[in-house]
Design a protein around this motif. Structure first.
Motif, short mmCIF file in Angstrom:
data_model
loop_
_atom_site.label_atom_id
_atom_site.label_comp_id
_atom_site.label_asym_id
_atom_site.label_seq_id
_atom_site.Cartn_x
_atom_site.Cartn_y
_atom_site.Cartn_z
N VAL A 142 -37.54 11.07 -20.15
CA VAL A 142 -36.58 11.21 -21.24
C VAL A 142 -35.26 11.75 -20.69
CG1 VAL A 142 -36.07 12.45 -23.37
CG2 VAL A 142 -38.36 11.54 -22.97
N GLU A 160 -31.57 9.16 -27.75
CA GLU A 160 -32.07 9.37 -26.39
C GLU A 160 -31.65 8.18 -25.55
OE1 GLU A 160 -34.63 8.90 -22.99
OE2 GLU A 160 -34.72 7.64 -24.79
N PRO A 166 -40.44 6.98 -26.10
CA PRO A 166 -40.03 8.30 -26.59
C PRO A 166 -40.67 8.65 -27.93
CG PRO A 166 -38.29 6.70 -26.97
CD PRO A 166 -39.34 5.98 -26.17
N VAL A 206 -37.58 15.32 -27.89
CA VAL A 206 -38.01 13.98 -27.50
C VAL A 206 -38.93 14.11 -26.29
CG1 VAL A 206 -37.28 11.65 -26.89
CG2 VAL A 206 -35.78 13.09 -28.28
N ASN A 208 -42.33 12.26 -23.76
CA ASN A 208 -43.20 11.16 -23.37
C ASN A 208 -44.14 11.68 -22.29
OD1 ASN A 208 -41.70 11.19 -21.00
ND2 ASN A 208 -40.73 9.21 -21.32
N TYR A 212 -40.36 16.42 -21.61
CA TYR A 212 -39.58 16.41 -22.85
C TYR A 212 -38.18 16.96 -22.61
CZ TYR A 212 -40.20 21.48 -23.19
OH TYR A 212 -40.17 22.83 -22.94
#
Length: 271
Positions: A142, A160, A166, A206, A208, A212
């Motif tokens: 991200v 983002e 995301p 955000v 993944n 983050y």
């Protein structure tokens, strides 16, 4: 030979002479594309092979080319030649395997240079080829989270840059959003603020598989009941301190007065 039997033999002969149909080779890659691979991990592609009883596979090959077209040349990654289909990779970190109904390609230590369009090609004993393709990309972390506001509609929008898969979530004063604060869109990118007044700190997180990142929008400070309670407590403590000091002064004054009276009585008794 009657007419029925003659027609049956004619249909069978036509099926044998047809260049394609249920007898032809076919291949499809089972991975859902695009395939995203975390850097340093292993890429594994699986392909299903379908062939008729009269078809023989003489070669299976795995290749890769650039997705953008900047480098149009194909790179051969592995080949499985001959009737045994024993596979050989072109690099130490590349392995391939071939079975009757499936072929597999594995690349260890995946990096950005391994991204592109992958192709698996089957060649039959007559030289005819059939190919299946799959797009493979690197899994990105991200980056550059930001929060913008549409004041007229009390909307906060989270953005983002280019992270893979995301996931968006919102916090208000470091706590998950509740219905008293507002509502979040299905994709998580937008927060509709319904609380009044519009104040405090709103944070978009955000995340993944690689971590983050977050960004915070700060509205006007909130006048909360907690601050009023704190002020009342401070005032009470001050009053208690002042009361204590006043009581101490009165007690001290009374003590000095009592000592003076006792001293006066003692002098009178002596005289």
């Amino acid at each position: 030979m009657d007419l029925h039997c003659f027609l049956c033999w004619g249909v069978a002969l036509l099926l044998l002479l047809m260049p394609c149909g249920h007898q032809c080779l076919s291949v499809r890659i089972l991975n859902q594309e695009p395939v995203y691979v975390i850097p340093g991990s292993s890429l594994v592609l699986r392909a299903r092979i379908e062939q008729g009883p009269l078809e023989e596979i003489s070669m299976i090959s795995w290749e890769r080319e650039s997705e953008t077209g900047v480098d149009p040349g194909k790179v051969t990654l592995a080949t499985c030649p001959g009737s045994s289909l024993k596979c050989a990779g072109t690099r130490p970190n590349v392995r391939a395997n071939a079975e009757q109904k499936e072929t597999t390609l594995q690349i260890d230590g995946y990096s950005s240079t391994d991204s592109g369009v992958y192709a698996v090609t089957l060649t039959d004993h007559k030289g005819a080829e059939t190919t299946a393709h799959c797009i493979v990309r690197m899994y990105e972390a991200v980056h550059h989270v930001s929060v913008s506001i549409n004041v007229s509609h009390s909307l906060l929008v989270c953005g983002e840059a280019w992270g893979t898969e995301p996931h968006f979530s919102w916090l208000y004063e470091r706590v998950a959003i509740t219905k008293t604060v507002g509502s979040v869109s299905k994709d998580g990118t937008t927060l509709l603020v319904t609380m009044t007044p519009f104040c405090g700190h709103f944070t978009c997180v955000v995340s993944n598989k690689l971590g983050y990142s977050s960004a915070t929008y700060t509205a006007t400070p909130c006048e909360t009941e907690g601050r009023g309670t704190t002020a009342a407590v401070v005032c009470l403590v001050v009053l208690l301190l002042l009361g204590g000091v006043l009581a101490f002064l009165l007690w001290r004054r009374h003590r000095h007065s009592s000592r003076g009276e006792r001293l006066h009585e003692h002098l009178d008794d002596t005289i």
